[in-house]
Design a protein around this motif. Structure first.
Motif, PDB file in Angstrom:
ATOM      1  N   ARG A 175      30.216   3.143   5.850  1.00  0.00           N
ATOM      2  CA  ARG A 175      31.349   2.556   5.633  1.00  0.00           C
ATOM      3  C   ARG A 175      30.606   0.955   5.259  1.00  0.00           C
ATOM      4  NH1 ARG A 175      35.696   4.460  10.034  1.00  0.00           N
ATOM      5  NH2 ARG A 175      35.599   6.483   9.354  1.00  0.00           N
ATOM      6  N   THR A 176      31.561   0.177   4.715  1.00  0.00           N
ATOM      7  CA  THR A 176      31.102  -1.168   4.282  1.00  0.00           C
ATOM      8  C   THR A 176      30.919  -1.991   5.589  1.00  0.00           C
ATOM      9  OG1 THR A 176      33.434  -2.040   4.164  1.00  0.00           O
ATOM     10  CG2 THR A 176      32.476  -1.005   2.100  1.00  0.00           C
ATOM     11  N   GLU A 179      34.144  -3.469   6.693  1.00  0.00           N
ATOM     12  CA  GLU A 179      34.971  -2.401   7.306  1.00  0.00           C
ATOM     13  C   GLU A 179      34.311  -2.035   8.939  1.00  0.00           C
ATOM     14  OE1 GLU A 179      36.786   2.282   6.634  1.00  0.00           O
ATOM     15  OE2 GLU A 179      35.430   1.241   5.502  1.00  0.00           O
ATOM     16  N   THR A 310      30.154   7.192  11.915  1.00  0.00           N
ATOM     17  CA  THR A 310      31.197   7.487  11.481  1.00  0.00           C
ATOM     18  C   THR A 310      32.291   7.755  12.483  1.00  0.00           C
ATOM     19  OG1 THR A 310      30.726   7.904   9.306  1.00  0.00           O
ATOM     20  CG2 THR A 310      32.908   8.625   9.810  1.00  0.00           C
TER      21      THR A 310
END
Length: 318
Positions: A175-176, A179, A310
């Motif tokens: 993910r960025t 984020e 994640t």
């Protein structure tokens, strides 16, 4: 005279130890950041010498003065009788310490019953470590600034630092960075429950736990304390159950609590654990860049560690 022998002689001199009975200096495998060498003497004594990379070597922000932190961990462990190296001297930027007996746990070829027995012993040892408290929160090296008066200030600075490293090294993340930062911030209130800075190793995976096999297996040493910080004892559960869940380890948890370790898996405690998991897995993904990790390791981290990051973020977001 080789560079290794010269390094050894300098640190022995700083420690006030004789150099004439030094037989050999042997490099040891396993270190991923510092250079680790074994010094062997004529009388059979063994000492371990750790040398940091040169100052210009690329590194994460918290990876400065790590050997001072490692020495602090060993001194703390000694106050509660936990098996760990004893500091001989910290000088010239290098750490000289005693050697602990045993083989890294993951290389010890243990039976399932032996694993369970060792997990129980480890639970008691970690509970003992967590009795040690510090003068403030955060990394004692000062790499991210002075120790903080509260855990929220310290840990958010630690988290921001690894996110800044991810940006700086352009590390691949699932993910960025923005984020990840937004998701983590939703759980920061949970950090306010931590009011006492405890000794946290934060790298107690099986490779840093030596198993001695003189009769029944037992823990011979808790090593590589260079990642230690003063903070929430729950943070140690991440590496103790690396890529897993400490709640699935009743052998460890039962003795940890019997020996005084305080843990209750409330909703806020699980939020903190998810934060600490995400922090460790961010480090593991980001460090592949400054360490110039090979394709095989990079592939493993992306395939195995990234889903764990994640999942931790999803737990926070949920």
């Amino acid at each position: 005279m080789t560079d290794a022998v010269e390094r050894a002689r300098r640190i022995l001199s700083a420690a006030g130890l004789g150099q004439d009975d030094l037989v050999t200096v042997r490099p040891l495998d396993g270190g991923t950041y510092n250079t680790v060498e074994e010094l062997v003497f004529t009388d059979g004594r063994r000492l371990i010498l750790k040398t940091p990379p040169p100052p210009q070597a690329p590194a994460l922000r918290h990876e400065h003065e790590l050997l001072g932190a490692e020495a602090e961990f060993y001194r703390g462990a000694a106050t509660v009788g936990a098996p760990a190296p004893h500091v001989v001297v910290l000088a010239h930027g290098r750490l000289l310490m005693t050697a602990c007996p045993g083989t890294p746990w993951h290389l010890a070829s243990l039976e399932e019953a032996e694993q369970r027995t060792l997990r129980r012993e480890l639970g008691g040892l970690v509970a003992r470590l967590h009795r040690v408290t510090g003068p403030g929160f955060g990394y004692p090296s000062g790499a991210l600034g002075p120790l903080a008066p509260d855990w929220r200030t310290a840990f958010t600075a630690m988290y921001d630092a690894v996110l800044a490293d991810a940006r700086r090294f352009r590390a691949w993340l699932p993910r960025t960075v923005d984020e990840v930062a937004r998701t983590a911030k939703t759980a920061y209130d949970a950090l306010d429950e931590v009011t006492v800075p405890h000794l946290v190793h934060f790298d107690l995976w099986q490779g840093n736990i030596l198993v001695e096999r003189d009769g029944a297996p037992r823990v011979g040493g808790l090593i590589d304390g260079e990642r230690m910080f003063w903070g929430d004892p729950l943070a140690d559960f991440v590496s103790l159950a690396l890529l897993g869940n400490i709640e699935d380890d009743p052998e460890f948890l039962t003795v940890y609590q019997e020996d005084g370790g305080q843990v209750e898996f409330t909703s806020t405690a699980r939020q903190r654990l998810a934060l600490y998991r995400s922090y460790l897995y961010l480090i593991m993904l980001t460090e592949t860049v400054p360490r110039a990790a090979g394709d095989e390791h990079v592939g493993w981290v992306r395939e195995v560690v990234a889903p764990q990051l994640t999942a931790a973020l999803d737990e926070l977001g949920g």
